[in-house]
Scaffold this motif. Structure first.
Motif, PDB file in Angstrom:
ATOM      1  N   GLU A  14      34.274  35.408  43.568  1.00 47.63           N
ATOM      2  CA  GLU A  14      33.761  35.228  42.209  1.00 47.63           C
ATOM      3  C   GLU A  14      32.799  36.350  41.831  1.00 47.63           C
ATOM      4  O   GLU A  14      32.832  36.857  40.702  1.00 47.63           O
ATOM      5  CB  GLU A  14      33.070  33.865  42.073  1.00 47.63           C
ATOM      6  N   ALA A  18      33.286  39.207  38.813  1.00 46.29           N
ATOM      7  CA  ALA A  18      32.260  39.437  37.784  1.00 46.29           C
ATOM      8  C   ALA A  18      31.782  40.887  37.805  1.00 46.29           C
ATOM      9  O   ALA A  18      31.645  41.520  36.745  1.00 46.29           O
ATOM     10  CB  ALA A  18      31.085  38.486  37.992  1.00 46.29           C
ATOM     11  N   LYS A  22      32.260  43.922  34.865  1.00 50.34           N
ATOM     12  CA  LYS A  22      31.126  44.691  34.348  1.00 50.34           C
ATOM     13  C   LYS A  22      31.328  46.187  34.584  1.00 50.34           C
ATOM     14  O   LYS A  22      31.088  46.999  33.691  1.00 50.34           O
ATOM     15  CB  LYS A  22      29.812  44.235  34.979  1.00 50.34           C
TER      16      LYS A  22
END
Length: 137
Positions: A14, A18, A22
């Motif tokens: 996870e 993420a 970004k």
């Protein structure tokens, strides 16, 4: 020629997803598509596999330049980025692979494609490098 730019992260799946989103955004890429291979293969084939997410990343100015140079290059867009759990390493190890845009140069001889591929590769490499630098902190 290898067709992937890759890095290995020591974190949760996870967190890797993420951070990858970004890092791509920081380099001007948006995520147009998302394919959860684990969920899809389970639902369609009742097959289990490790966490594996394909992000269809696009940098609109680069995509526009590529399609302007070669209309068929759209077959290779967007730039796919796979975030996948490394089952051979054990623990929280995730591999992030991005399609090397230089593949476009191997398939198209149209003027302008090389410049787009060079810039896209530099941006994707910068995104992967930023993942490596935040992994070591």
């Amino acid at each position: 020629m290898s067709y992937a730019l890759s890095t290995t992260l020591h974190t949760t799946f996870e967190d890797a997803v993420a951070r990858t989103r970004k890092a791509l955004a920081d380099q001007g890429f948006g995520v147009l598509t998302e394919i959860d291979m684990k969920a899809t293969l389970k639902a369609k084939l009742d097959q289990d596999m490790e966490d594996y997410l394909i992000l269809g990343a696009c940098n609109p100015p680069l995509a526009h330049r590529a399609i302007t140079a070669d209309r068929q290059i759209g077959l290779l867009l967007p730039c796919n980025v796979a975030v996948r759990a490394d089952t051979t390493a054990g623990g929280d190890t995730v591999i992030v692979d991005a399609m090397d845009p230089q593949v476009m140069v191997q398939l198209s001889d149209q003027p302008g494609v090389r410049e787009v591929a060079d810039e896209a590769a530099a941006r994707l490499r910068a995104a992967l490098d930023s993942l490596e630098s935040t992994d070591s902190q």
